[in-house]
Scaffold this active site. Structure first.
Site, short mmCIF file in Angstrom:
data_model
loop_
_atom_site.label_atom_id
_atom_site.label_comp_id
_atom_site.label_asym_id
_atom_site.label_seq_id
_atom_site.Cartn_x
_atom_site.Cartn_y
_atom_site.Cartn_z
N MET A 30 45.02 -2.69 6.78
CA MET A 30 43.55 -2.74 6.86
C MET A 30 43.08 -4.10 6.30
O MET A 30 41.90 -4.25 5.97
CB MET A 30 42.95 -1.57 6.08
CG MET A 30 43.38 -0.23 6.66
SD MET A 30 42.23 1.11 6.36
CE MET A 30 42.28 1.20 4.60
N TYR A 32 42.84 -7.79 4.06
CA TYR A 32 42.67 -8.30 2.70
C TYR A 32 44.04 -8.39 2.02
O TYR A 32 44.32 -7.75 1.02
CB TYR A 32 41.69 -7.46 1.88
CG TYR A 32 41.00 -8.32 0.84
CD1 TYR A 32 40.10 -9.30 1.23
CD2 TYR A 32 41.27 -8.20 -0.51
CE1 TYR A 32 39.50 -10.14 0.31
CE2 TYR A 32 40.68 -9.02 -1.45
CZ TYR A 32 39.79 -9.99 -1.03
OH TYR A 32 39.21 -10.81 -1.95
N GLY A 36 51.86 -7.48 -1.55
CA GLY A 36 52.45 -6.26 -0.99
C GLY A 36 52.51 -6.33 0.53
O GLY A 36 53.56 -6.08 1.14
N HIS A 37 51.39 -6.71 1.15
CA HIS A 37 51.37 -6.83 2.62
C HIS A 37 52.37 -7.89 3.09
O HIS A 37 53.07 -7.71 4.08
CB HIS A 37 49.99 -7.26 3.12
CG HIS A 37 48.89 -6.28 2.86
ND1 HIS A 37 47.90 -6.51 1.93
CD2 HIS A 37 48.62 -5.07 3.42
CE1 HIS A 37 47.07 -5.48 1.94
NE2 HIS A 37 47.48 -4.60 2.81
N GLN A 61 39.32 7.26 8.70
CA GLN A 61 40.12 7.76 7.57
C GLN A 61 39.36 7.68 6.25
O GLN A 61 39.91 7.95 5.19
CB GLN A 61 41.47 7.04 7.49
CG GLN A 61 41.42 5.59 7.06
CD GLN A 61 42.80 4.94 7.12
OE1 GLN A 61 43.33 4.67 8.18
NE2 GLN A 61 43.39 4.68 5.95
N MET A 184 50.23 -3.05 -6.41
CA MET A 184 49.29 -3.91 -5.68
C MET A 184 48.47 -3.08 -4.69
O MET A 184 49.00 -2.21 -4.00
CB MET A 184 50.04 -5.00 -4.95
CG MET A 184 50.53 -6.05 -5.90
SD MET A 184 51.00 -7.54 -5.04
CE MET A 184 51.65 -8.45 -6.42
N ARG A 187 42.26 -2.75 -3.29
CA ARG A 187 41.15 -2.25 -4.10
C ARG A 187 41.20 -2.76 -5.54
O ARG A 187 40.23 -2.58 -6.29
CB ARG A 187 41.13 -0.72 -4.10
CG ARG A 187 40.80 -0.14 -2.73
CD ARG A 187 40.69 1.37 -2.77
NE ARG A 187 40.10 1.90 -1.56
CZ ARG A 187 40.76 2.49 -0.57
NH1 ARG A 187 42.06 2.64 -0.65
NH2 ARG A 187 40.12 2.95 0.50
#
Ligand code: PAF
Length: 284
Positions: A30, A32, A36-37, A61, A184, A187
């Site tokens: 999603m 940002y 981690g991504h 969601q 991570m 948010r």
């Protein structure tokens, strides 16, 4: 890196690449992006010829009182980071392209979606599985990479792929943590310095549960009391759940063993809901 904005163009790209015999690996996100991504993208690169990253803040969601309208985003920064990671395609459709007028189909994994986050966020997992099925149909990946932080989500997607013979291999990436142990999450930017100290109670409480488990405490009611008391001793924490489950079935257990996992969700300062989890026998 190509940026593709419509499902039709993405389907055409995927078909062309399949004809060429190229394997593609999907990283659904999603946006940002944080480390981690980026770790998921690096893992994806090892499994195929092309990495496709989807960037779509999926409205279905989110519940009515959740943070959809303020979910953080920075497309240009995300595109730059994805390109640096060697991503072939950033698939970034608009909401009306993903959910055109009249959209009315949903995919639900019944039993696994009923508890933990499912009990606290009604409809959330149906929103996740519905969009993931759409992404799989559009992108036709050979593999898809999901983070283990959303442990229940991962189990639900694995079940769905099996139940619906989707033929996509699901890869799990371990939780990526900040140096202080905080898992991570996009948010985390909502937290100021003091609030972050309370957020650390999640990972620290998993460490505490692991220590108690190593000392021989197996009764999950007792473990749960200790974990809850520890989290609640931090300012601004409101526990959604503290759940001890079997890592494979996600069923609650009363006696912990080597496959027991602690799953947590805590709302901080009435504004940020964080989740975390760890295996009692070896938290990392
Ligand atoms: O884990 C997430 O970021 C989302 O739930 C996902 C899998 C991208 C679906 O919107």
């Amino acid at each position: 890196m190509e940026v593709i904005e419509t499902p039709d163009k993405m389907i055409a790209w995927a078909r062309n690449h399949a004809v060429l015999g190229r394997k593609n690996v999907l990283v659904p996100t999603m946006g940002y992006f944080h480390e981690g991504h980026l770790s998921l993208m690096r893992m994806a690169r090892e499994y195929g010829d092309d990495v496709v990253v989807s960037l779509f803040v999926n409205p279905i969601q989110f519940g009515t009182n959740e943070d959809l309208s303020r979910y953080p985003s920075d497309f240009d920064r995300d595109a730059e980071l994805a390109e640096k990671e060697g991503v072939s395609v950033l698939f970034s459709p608009s909401t009306d392209k993903m959910y055109p007028a009249g959209f009315q189909t949903a995919v639900t994994v019944e039993h696994l979606s009923r508890h933990l986050c499912g009990a606290h966020r009604p409809g959330h997992f149906t929103g996740v599985t519905t969009v993931v099925v759409k992404l799989f149909h559009i992108i036709r990946p050979d593999f898809a990479v999901f983070g283990q932080k959303d442990f229940q989500q991962l189990a639900i997607i694995r079940r769905m792929v099996l139940d619906l013979n989707m033929g996509v291999e699901i890869l799990a990436h371990p939780i990526v943590r900040e140096q202080d142990g905080l898992a991570m999450s996009s948010r985390n930017i909502y937290l100021d310095k003091d609030q972050r100290a309370s957020a650390l109670s999640l990972s620290k409480s998993i460490e505490l549960a692991c220590e108690l488990f190593q000392k021989g405490i197996r009764d999950t009611t007792r473990l749960g009391e200790k974990v809850s008391a520890f989290i609640s001793s931090h300012a601004g924490t409101d526990i959604d759940y503290v759940g001890f489950v079997d890592s494979n079935t996600l069923e609650f257990v009363s006696e912990a063993d080597n496959s027991t996992r602690l799953l947590l969700a805590v709302t901080l300062f009435n504004k940020v809901r964080l989740i975390d989890n760890g295996l009692l026998a070896g938290f990392s």
